[in-house]
Design a protein around this motif. Structure first.
Motif, mmCIF file in Angstrom:
data_model
loop_
_atom_site.group_PDB
_atom_site.id
_atom_site.type_symbol
_atom_site.label_atom_id
_atom_site.label_comp_id
_atom_site.label_asym_id
_atom_site.label_seq_id
_atom_site.Cartn_x
_atom_site.Cartn_y
_atom_site.Cartn_z
ATOM 1 N N GLU A 683 -21.760 3.282 13.311
ATOM 2 C CA GLU A 683 -20.355 2.503 13.301
ATOM 3 C C GLU A 683 -19.176 2.646 13.285
ATOM 4 O O GLU A 683 -18.574 3.462 13.180
ATOM 5 C CB GLU A 683 -20.863 1.305 11.868
ATOM 6 N N LYS A 684 -18.552 1.478 14.334
ATOM 7 C CA LYS A 684 -17.201 2.284 14.487
ATOM 8 C C LYS A 684 -16.011 1.324 14.204
ATOM 9 O O LYS A 684 -16.527 0.638 13.841
ATOM 10 C CB LYS A 684 -17.272 2.176 16.232
ATOM 11 N N PRO A 685 -14.890 1.698 13.600
ATOM 12 C CA PRO A 685 -14.266 1.545 13.158
ATOM 13 C C PRO A 685 -13.262 0.036 13.737
ATOM 14 O O PRO A 685 -13.762 0.421 15.237
ATOM 15 C CB PRO A 685 -12.916 1.989 12.922
ATOM 16 N N LYS A 686 -13.096 -1.225 13.540
ATOM 17 C CA LYS A 686 -12.991 -2.305 13.902
ATOM 18 C C LYS A 686 -11.025 -2.673 14.450
ATOM 19 O O LYS A 686 -11.448 -2.401 12.843
ATOM 20 C CB LYS A 686 -14.049 -3.931 13.968
ATOM 21 N N GLU A 687 -11.217 -3.376 14.823
ATOM 22 C CA GLU A 687 -9.538 -3.949 15.673
ATOM 23 C C GLU A 687 -9.326 -4.802 14.239
ATOM 24 O O GLU A 687 -9.950 -6.270 14.457
ATOM 25 C CB GLU A 687 -9.039 -4.220 17.271
ATOM 26 N N LEU A 688 -8.907 -4.673 13.266
ATOM 27 C CA LEU A 688 -8.912 -5.638 12.453
ATOM 28 C C LEU A 688 -6.979 -6.684 12.740
ATOM 29 O O LEU A 688 -6.608 -6.160 12.858
ATOM 30 C CB LEU A 688 -9.179 -5.306 10.715
ATOM 31 N N SER A 689 -7.297 -7.640 11.797
ATOM 32 C CA SER A 689 -5.911 -8.728 12.856
ATOM 33 C C SER A 689 -5.413 -8.959 10.757
ATOM 34 O O SER A 689 -5.338 -7.784 10.344
ATOM 35 C CB SER A 689 -6.913 -10.017 13.058
ATOM 36 N N GLU A 690 -4.302 -8.636 11.486
ATOM 37 C CA GLU A 690 -3.269 -8.344 10.202
ATOM 38 C C GLU A 690 -3.957 -9.413 8.961
ATOM 39 O O GLU A 690 -3.926 -9.372 8.357
ATOM 40 C CB GLU A 690 -1.716 -8.889 10.481
ATOM 41 N N THR A 691 -4.201 -10.759 9.079
ATOM 42 C CA THR A 691 -4.893 -11.745 8.418
ATOM 43 C C THR A 691 -6.272 -10.736 8.053
ATOM 44 O O THR A 691 -6.329 -10.969 6.727
ATOM 45 C CB THR A 691 -6.022 -12.731 9.495
ATOM 46 N N GLU A 692 -7.078 -10.371 8.996
ATOM 47 C CA GLU A 692 -8.353 -9.601 8.061
ATOM 48 C C GLU A 692 -7.596 -8.490 7.032
ATOM 49 O O GLU A 692 -8.428 -8.620 6.091
ATOM 50 C CB GLU A 692 -8.726 -8.746 9.227
ATOM 51 N N VAL A 693 -6.689 -7.640 8.027
ATOM 52 C CA VAL A 693 -6.686 -6.914 6.966
ATOM 53 C C VAL A 693 -6.075 -7.151 5.280
ATOM 54 O O VAL A 693 -5.937 -6.961 4.731
ATOM 55 C CB VAL A 693 -5.185 -5.612 7.448
#
Length: 702
Positions: A683-693
């Motif tokens: 499992e690789k770290p996902k690129e999260l949106s600012e909203t998700e963060v």
């Protein structure tokens, strides 16, 4: 920093949320020409100056036994009563009144999961007879009357709307429990509602296999008994009449096959019971932040008027349409926009039994092509899944949608564009709807012929709905800033109360922003939705997700307290915490963190025990993606588990300042354990949106 300060988190209302403003997409002229709502004057008719009288327009879409006298009664605010003095029957409105003009038109087309089985068309005349016969059985064999509650635990079969409409015909309050929920979860809802009858099914198809569903009925009855409620009769529909799909024995004197009992009621007609508009029509249980589910009680007149009106204007349903909402009737979407709204308008509603990608990702588009579906309605989870497993499938089939809906959770702009271009073939309008179990119908959506679409945004408020975004102190926040979205006014579809818990209804939805508990003025009672949101300068809203501890998995709201309570049924578990992880297909998935009692051995078998406990108590929909057994939980000095910290670890995001925790050293231990295991699993770290963060940062805060 003081202990009080250490627990204070940056509130959603103080976070500026930034995203790229998406371009507008405009409806095709062919859609506008045929739309039910194509006159801009509708916005004036439903303006705040015309509230609440504007909703007469929705009530006029129904057939009333007696006209209402008061459109909105606020005398017991915020327990609103709509269309007071009026009398009607929901079953009559969805069935009987269409017989004169549409008796031979298909009311329901049921599609079995096995593709070799033919779809079953049920005309309005057929539906009338089926509903009457089952109503006679319920009344005479079941011994129920208006006001009684009946629990349904049924899959996606044509018998489910038949049962619902038969209950409505008698004025009996139905409570359908999502078929994927466990027997224990069903039993809790039986006990809460005080049902004496459970209606279920022996089995159904799911991903190519027949599921034994009757086994859950025995678990439900046992759990209800444990909670003080006895079930007198279990009525069992058979997936194949004459054959029994379950390995569970029928209990003599309690369990009865419907196809055997109903023989004595063939041809019987039951006059629809004329009900007061404010009489309850059904209960729909929804997860909360405490273990006890909330039974949202919806009215007969107000609810039916609201779903009829929004189905007509926002779904653009005409009687000659073929409409397919690919949701489950066990959720509010299915009640409002598979059963009551479409059937009230006399259209054809499609019900599909199984999973949308069985036997392959082309199945939905083959169904749409074969049945001539022209309105399609589904969730972002289903769209993401179909995009992943069959991105090129839609173009292989000759179907044409005029209108598509997305419901249940926010949809990412790139997924929205695939839905528009691939599924809709760039010729359908999309309404991205925002609403809740408690609200009965849509709150936010673009009116399809009159407002452009904008990917990632649900659009403006629905007509007759007047939102505001407040900070924690009740001040409106400016456009572009996040806060708590509230609805300043009541509307006909809103739930009447939480069944048996009026004080909880007040505390959860109204106390936060009410300044005067004695006021009878609706202006004093903003409805707290529990969602964070941002409004753009053009008046379009972007919904950011829950501000309480509820995890939205594939559109299913799972309360963290329910998940944690289930984990704590494992004797070795001392503490449990549920957190969301961003998931490409389901939107969010659940991960559980547990710490064990001294002397209890950790390991895979213990993790499996926790998973099994959650499946038994709630259902497989709640199965955690991972169960992490940790030495201790990160806690404040007052003992509160800091879920935002472990949520950040699960999502590979910054945990923030942890120096003021009572045990800051545990954070690094958990990070190494969890993140190394995830990386080892590929499992690789996902690129999260600012909203998700920001969602992860604020998760679990009070």
């Amino acid at each position: 920093m003081t202990e009080g300060q250490e627990e204070a988190q940056v509130s959603e209302s103080q976070i500026a949320v930034h995203w790229r403003e998406e371009e507008y997409y405009y409806p095709p002229e062919s859609f506008v020409q045929q739309a039910n709502a194509a006159d801009p004057a509708i916005f004036d008719r439903f303006s705040e100056e015309n509230f609440p009288d504007c909703f007469k327009e929705y009530s006029d879409m129904l057939s009333w036994d007696a006209p209402w006298e008061t459109i909105l009664d606020t005398s017991n605010a915020p327990f609103w009563n709509w269309f007071v003095g009026g009398r009607l029957n929901a079953s009559y409105n969805c069935v009987d009144r269409h017989l004169a003009a549409r008796a031979n038109k298909a009311a329901i087309i049921w599609v079995p999961e096995p593709e070799s089985d033919e779809p079953v068309a049920i005309t309005y005349r057929d539906l009338y007879h089926r509903v009457n016969e089952f109503a006679a059985l319920l009344r005479d064999f079941g011994g129920v009357k208006a006001g009684d509650r009946v629990t349904l635990h049924m899959p996606m079969v044509a018998e489910l709307p038949v049962v619902m409409l038969a209950c409505a015909r008698l004025g009996v309050v139905h409570s359908e429990v999502f078929g994927g929920f466990s027997g224990n979860a069903c039993g809790t809802r039986i006990a809460d509602s005080g049902s004496r009858i459970l209606i279920t099914m022996d089995g159904y198809y799911r991903s190519g296999t027949v599921q034994d569903h009757k086994v859950k009925a025995d678990e439900a009855v046992a759990e209800a008994h444990k909670q003080g409620q006895d079930v007198d009769k279990v009525l069992v529909w058979r997936r194949h009449p004459g054959q029994y799909a379950s390995q569970t024995p029928m209990v003599e004197g309690r369990d009865f096959f419907v196809d055997e009992v109903i023989a004595q009621y063939r041809g019987q007609i039951v006059e629809p019971v004329s009900m007061p508009a404010e009489a309850p029509l059904f209960l729909m249980y929804t997860s909360g932040t405490t273990g006890r589910p909330k039974g949202a009680q919806h009215s007969t007149g107000g609810y039916l008027a609201y779903v009829t009106g929004t189905s007509k204007y926002y779904q653009d349903i005409h009687p000659d349409d073929t409409y397919w909402c690919m949701a489950d009737i066990g959720w509010i979407t299915g009640h409002s926009y598979i059963v009551y709204g479409p059937l009230s308008l006399g259209t054809t509603t499609v019900i599909y039994e199984g999973t949308p990608n069985y036997p392959d990702a082309g199945r939905p588009w083959r169904i749409a092509e074969r049945l001539g579906v022209n309105i399609f309605h589904t969730s972002p989870t289903a769209i993401r899944m179909l995009r992943k497993v069959g991105p090129d499938e839609p173009k292989k089939y000759n179907y044409h949608f005029k209108h598509m809906t997305t419901v249940g959770e926010p949809i990412e702009p790139e997924v929205w564009r695939w839905y528009h271009e691939a599924v809709g073939k760039a010729e359908a309008v999309i309404v991205d709807t925002w609403w809740q179990t408690e609200t009965g119908g849509f709150l936010g959506s673009s009116l399809p012929a009159l407002k452009p679409m904008k990917p990632g945004s649900c659009g403006p408020a629905v007509i007759g709905i007047y939102p505001a975004i407040y900070d924690e102190d009740g001040h409106e926040v400016p456009d572009g800033k996040a806060g708590n979205i509230c609805i300043r006014n009541p509307w006909p579809g809103i739930m009447q109360t939480i069944w048996g818990q009026p004080e909880r209804f007040l505390s959860v939805y109204y106390e936060k922003y009410n300044k005067d508990p004695d006021s009878k003025d609706w202006h004093a009672w903003p409805y707290f939705c529990g969602d964070g949101a941002v409004r753009a300068p053009d008046g379009y809203y972007r919904i950011l997700g829950r501000v309480d501890d509820v995890i939205n998995v594939a559109g299913h709201r799972l309360g963290t307290k329910e998940l944690e309570s289930a984990a704590l049924t494992v004797p070795e578990v001392a503490e449990a915490a549920a957190v969301p992880v961003v998931d490409d297909i389901r939107g969010r998935a659940v991960e559980m963190y547990v710490s064990l009692k001294p002397g209890s051995p950790p390991g895979d078998e213990m993790a499996k025990k926790v998973t099994r406990a959650i499946e038994v108590e709630i259902g497989k929909i709640a199965r955690p993606k991972n169960v992490w057994i940790v030495a201790d939980m990160p806690k404040t000095r007052s003992g509160k588990i800091m879920r935002r910290v472990i949520a950040a670890i699960s999502n590979f995001t910054d945990t923030g300042d942890v120096t003021t925790l009572a045990n800051p050293e545990i954070v690094e231990d958990i990070r190494q354990q969890v993140q190394e295991a995830k990386l080892a699993q590929g499992e690789k770290p996902k690129e999260l949106s600012e909203t998700e963060v920001e969602e992860i940062k604020s998760f679990g805060t009070e």
